[in-house]
Scaffold this motif. Structure first.
Motif, PDB file in Angstrom:
ATOM      1  N   CYS A 165     -79.810 -18.213  27.225  1.00 15.28           N
ATOM      2  CA  CYS A 165     -80.040 -18.676  25.844  1.00 15.28           C
ATOM      3  C   CYS A 165     -80.038 -20.196  25.860  1.00 15.28           C
ATOM      4  N   CYS A 166     -80.823 -20.764  26.775  1.00 14.90           N
ATOM      5  CA  CYS A 166     -80.689 -22.186  27.102  1.00 14.90           C
ATOM      6  C   CYS A 166     -81.193 -23.131  26.034  1.00 14.90           C
ATOM      7  N   GLY A 167     -82.045 -22.658  25.108  1.00 11.03           N
ATOM      8  CA  GLY A 167     -82.573 -23.573  24.099  1.00 11.03           C
ATOM      9  C   GLY A 167     -83.273 -24.751  24.755  1.00 11.03           C
ATOM     10  N   SER A 168     -82.867 -25.951  24.419  1.00  9.83           N
ATOM     11  CA  SER A 168     -83.481 -27.161  24.968  1.00  9.83           C
ATOM     12  C   SER A 168     -83.122 -27.398  26.423  1.00  9.83           C
ATOM     13  N   GLY A 169     -82.168 -26.644  26.944  1.00  4.14           N
ATOM     14  CA  GLY A 169     -81.702 -26.886  28.308  1.00  4.14           C
ATOM     15  C   GLY A 169     -80.620 -27.940  28.391  1.00  4.14           C
ATOM     16  N   ALA A 170     -80.062 -28.325  27.233  1.00  5.36           N
ATOM     17  CA  ALA A 170     -79.083 -29.400  27.191  1.00  5.36           C
ATOM     18  C   ALA A 170     -77.844 -29.106  28.024  1.00  5.36           C
ATOM     19  N   LEU A 171     -77.354 -27.868  27.965  1.00  2.00           N
ATOM     20  CA  LEU A 171     -76.122 -27.544  28.683  1.00  2.00           C
ATOM     21  C   LEU A 171     -76.335 -27.642  30.190  1.00  2.00           C
ATOM     22  N   GLY A 172     -77.417 -27.057  30.677  1.00  2.00           N
ATOM     23  CA  GLY A 172     -77.697 -27.129  32.104  1.00  2.00           C
ATOM     24  C   GLY A 172     -77.927 -28.545  32.575  1.00  2.00           C
ATOM     25  N   ALA A 173     -78.672 -29.317  31.788  1.00  2.00           N
ATOM     26  CA  ALA A 173     -78.942 -30.703  32.162  1.00  2.00           C
ATOM     27  C   ALA A 173     -77.655 -31.523  32.207  1.00  2.00           C
ATOM     28  N   ARG A 206     -74.071 -31.539  43.390  1.00  2.00           N
ATOM     29  CA  ARG A 206     -75.131 -30.658  43.873  1.00  2.00           C
ATOM     30  C   ARG A 206     -75.160 -29.408  43.011  1.00  2.00           C
ATOM     31  N   ILE A 207     -76.352 -29.022  42.578  1.00  2.00           N
ATOM     32  CA  ILE A 207     -76.456 -27.869  41.689  1.00  2.00           C
ATOM     33  C   ILE A 207     -77.741 -27.111  41.980  1.00  2.00           C
ATOM     34  N   GLU A 208     -77.643 -25.794  41.963  1.00  2.00           N
ATOM     35  CA  GLU A 208     -78.816 -24.927  41.945  1.00  2.00           C
ATOM     36  C   GLU A 208     -78.866 -24.367  40.532  1.00  2.00           C
ATOM     37  N   LEU A 209     -79.816 -24.836  39.746  1.00  2.00           N
ATOM     38  CA  LEU A 209     -79.817 -24.577  38.307  1.00  2.00           C
ATOM     39  C   LEU A 209     -80.969 -23.665  37.909  1.00  2.00           C
ATOM     40  N   HIS A 210     -80.610 -22.611  37.182  1.00  2.00           N
ATOM     41  CA  HIS A 210     -81.587 -21.683  36.617  1.00  2.00           C
ATOM     42  C   HIS A 210     -81.275 -21.519  35.131  1.00  2.00           C
ATOM     43  N   ALA A 211     -82.298 -21.386  34.309  1.00  2.00           N
ATOM     44  CA  ALA A 211     -82.102 -21.241  32.868  1.00  2.00           C
ATOM     45  C   ALA A 211     -83.113 -20.246  32.321  1.00  2.00           C
ATOM     46  N   ALA A 212     -82.760 -19.630  31.194  1.00  2.00           N
ATOM     47  CA  ALA A 212     -83.663 -18.643  30.593  1.00  2.00           C
ATOM     48  C   ALA A 212     -83.508 -18.632  29.084  1.00  2.00           C
ATOM     49  N   ASP A 213     -84.607 -18.352  28.406  1.00  2.00           N
ATOM     50  CA  ASP A 213     -84.593 -18.196  26.955  1.00  2.00           C
ATOM     51  C   ASP A 213     -85.753 -17.293  26.567  1.00  2.00           C
ATOM     52  N   ILE A 214     -85.561 -16.584  25.466  1.00  2.00           N
ATOM     53  CA  ILE A 214     -86.598 -15.665  24.998  1.00  2.00           C
ATOM     54  C   ILE A 214     -87.662 -16.372  24.164  1.00  2.00           C
ATOM     55  N   ILE A 255     -84.669 -30.225  32.295  1.00  2.00           N
ATOM     56  CA  ILE A 255     -83.943 -29.982  33.534  1.00  2.00           C
ATOM     57  C   ILE A 255     -84.784 -30.233  34.772  1.00  2.00           C
ATOM     58  N   ALA A 256     -85.947 -30.843  34.574  1.00  2.00           N
ATOM     59  CA  ALA A 256     -86.828 -31.115  35.718  1.00  2.00           C
ATOM     60  C   ALA A 256     -86.160 -32.043  36.733  1.00  2.00           C
ATOM     61  N   ASP A 257     -85.467 -33.060  36.247  1.00  2.00           N
ATOM     62  CA  ASP A 257     -84.850 -34.022  37.164  1.00  2.00           C
ATOM     63  C   ASP A 257     -83.781 -33.381  38.037  1.00  2.00           C
ATOM     64  N   ALA A 258     -83.190 -32.296  37.557  1.00  2.00           N
ATOM     65  CA  ALA A 258     -82.160 -31.597  38.332  1.00  2.00           C
ATOM     66  C   ALA A 258     -82.766 -30.556  39.267  1.00  2.00           C
ATOM     67  N   GLY A 259     -84.089 -30.457  39.272  1.00  2.00           N
ATOM     68  CA  GLY A 259     -84.750 -29.462  40.102  1.00  2.00           C
ATOM     69  C   GLY A 259     -84.552 -28.049  39.589  1.00  2.00           C
ATOM     70  N   GLY A 260     -84.223 -27.918  38.301  1.00  2.00           N
ATOM     71  CA  GLY A 260     -83.946 -26.605  37.734  1.00  2.00           C
ATOM     72  C   GLY A 260     -85.207 -25.807  37.459  1.00  2.00           C
ATOM     73  N   ARG A 261     -85.023 -24.501  37.346  1.00  2.00           N
ATOM     74  CA  ARG A 261     -86.119 -23.600  37.019  1.00  2.00           C
ATOM     75  C   ARG A 261     -85.792 -22.880  35.713  1.00  2.00           C
ATOM     76  N   VAL A 262     -86.791 -22.735  34.851  1.00  2.00           N
ATOM     77  CA  VAL A 262     -86.597 -22.102  33.553  1.00  2.00           C
ATOM     78  C   VAL A 262     -87.523 -20.888  33.457  1.00  2.00           C
ATOM     79  N   TYR A 263     -86.943 -19.779  32.991  1.00  2.00           N
ATOM     80  CA  TYR A 263     -87.675 -18.525  32.911  1.00  2.00           C
ATOM     81  C   TYR A 263     -87.740 -18.066  31.453  1.00  2.00           C
ATOM     82  N   GLU A 264     -88.849 -17.445  31.093  1.00  2.00           N
ATOM     83  CA  GLU A 264     -89.008 -16.924  29.734  1.00  2.00           C
ATOM     84  C   GLU A 264     -88.753 -15.421  29.728  1.00  2.00           C
ATOM     85  N   GLY A 265     -87.812 -14.994  28.880  1.00  2.00           N
ATOM     86  CA  GLY A 265     -87.528 -13.576  28.787  1.00  2.00           C
ATOM     87  C   GLY A 265     -86.169 -13.332  28.169  1.00  2.00           C
ATOM     88  N   ASP A 266     -85.814 -12.064  28.078  1.00  2.00           N
ATOM     89  CA  ASP A 266     -84.601 -11.639  27.397  1.00  2.00           C
ATOM     90  C   ASP A 266     -83.397 -11.671  28.346  1.00  2.00           C
TER      91      ASP A 266
END
Length: 267
Positions: A104-112, A120-128, A140-151
């Motif tokens: 439920c990452c929304g803007s990705g603020a928490l992960g960022a 060092r972080i391996e960051l994944h995020a998702a939101d519907i 979260i691009a600068d952190a090398g994170g990946r964001v997925y769309e779904g439930d």
């Protein structure tokens, strides 16, 4: 020597318009708008949108969160300052490196923000919400994170099962009947899916806790925010999932965070 784009008259006009619209912090908001706008015409349009009820963060296009400037697109949930406490607790539990999932990452603020706190972080995020996913990918691009769309967990790669050290879940927890009581800034301009937590506000949370043990590494932690009145029911959901739960609070921010730790074992 360059001439300032905005005169004292521009500032005064912006403050007056915002104050007339009921903005409590009119002076501060005017300063942010004028610092963001590139021309007087753009500033006037931004003041008009803010006076019309659009959240300041949607007007200027960003929100400050744990010292970061986080992009916030129209319609995307605005990260609340009280949620900085959740990120601080997550950072303390993570050490200097971690595998992190932000549901439920929304803007990705928490992960960022958590990424900015770790070496060092391996960051994944998702939101519907597709709009949130697009916004989070930038943040979260600068952190090398990946964001997925779904439930919830559905779009996450299976390779994360049993590896997640920190599971952030900023789930919606407003009871359906109380969504209409929220300030118009949230009720009208943020996606309902980011606010409505079902009949008692905990429908999404129960789904998160139920599946959490499948994704957490032994000793991994689930962290989520809730209201004081929901703590008992939230803890019960954590314990039904065989997580070890406890509650931490920050009275200054009016923040209540529940932490569920997975001791390991089969499930």
């Amino acid at each position: 020597m360059s001439v300032p784009v905005f005169s004292a008259a521009h500032r005064s006009s912006a403050v007056d318009a915002l104050r007339a619209a009921g903005c409590v912090f009119a002076e501060d908001e005017a300063e942010l708008i004028l610092a963001t706008a590139r021309t007087p015409a753009e500033a006037a349009a931004m003041v008009e949108r803010r006076a019309g009820g659009l959240p300041l963060e949607h007007v200027v296009g960003w929100a400050e969160f744990r010292g970061l400037r986080v992009a916030v697109d129209p319609g995307v949930f605005v990260p609340r300052r009280r949620t900085e406490f959740l990120v601080a607790r997550a950072a303390a539990l993570a050490g200097r490196e971690a595998v992190v999932v932000d549901l439920c990452c929304g803007s990705g603020a928490l992960g960022a923000a958590l990424a900015a706190s770790l070496d060092r972080i391996e960051l994944h995020a998702a939101d519907i919400d597709p709009a949130a996913v697009r916004c989070a990918r930038r943040n979260i691009a600068d952190a090398g994170g990946r964001v997925y769309e779904g439930d919830l967990y559905d779009p996450l790669p299976g390779t994360l099962r049993g590896r997640v050290g920190i599971l952030l879940a900023n789930v919606p927890y407003v009871p359906t009947d109380e969504v209409g009581l929220l300030p118009a800034e949230a009720r009208v301009h943020e996606a309902r899916v980011a606010l409505d937590g079902g009949a008692d506000g905990l429908d999404v949370l129960r789904r998160v806790t139920e599946q959490a043990p499948r994704w957490l590494a032994p000793g991994g932690h689930l962290l989520f925010e809730t209201s004081e009145g929901q703590v008992s029911a939230a803890l019960a959901a954590v314990e039904r999932a065989d997580l070890v739960g406890h509650v931490v609070e920050d009275e200054e921010r009016y923040a209540t965070v529940v932490i569920g730790t997975w001791p390991g074992g089969g499930r």
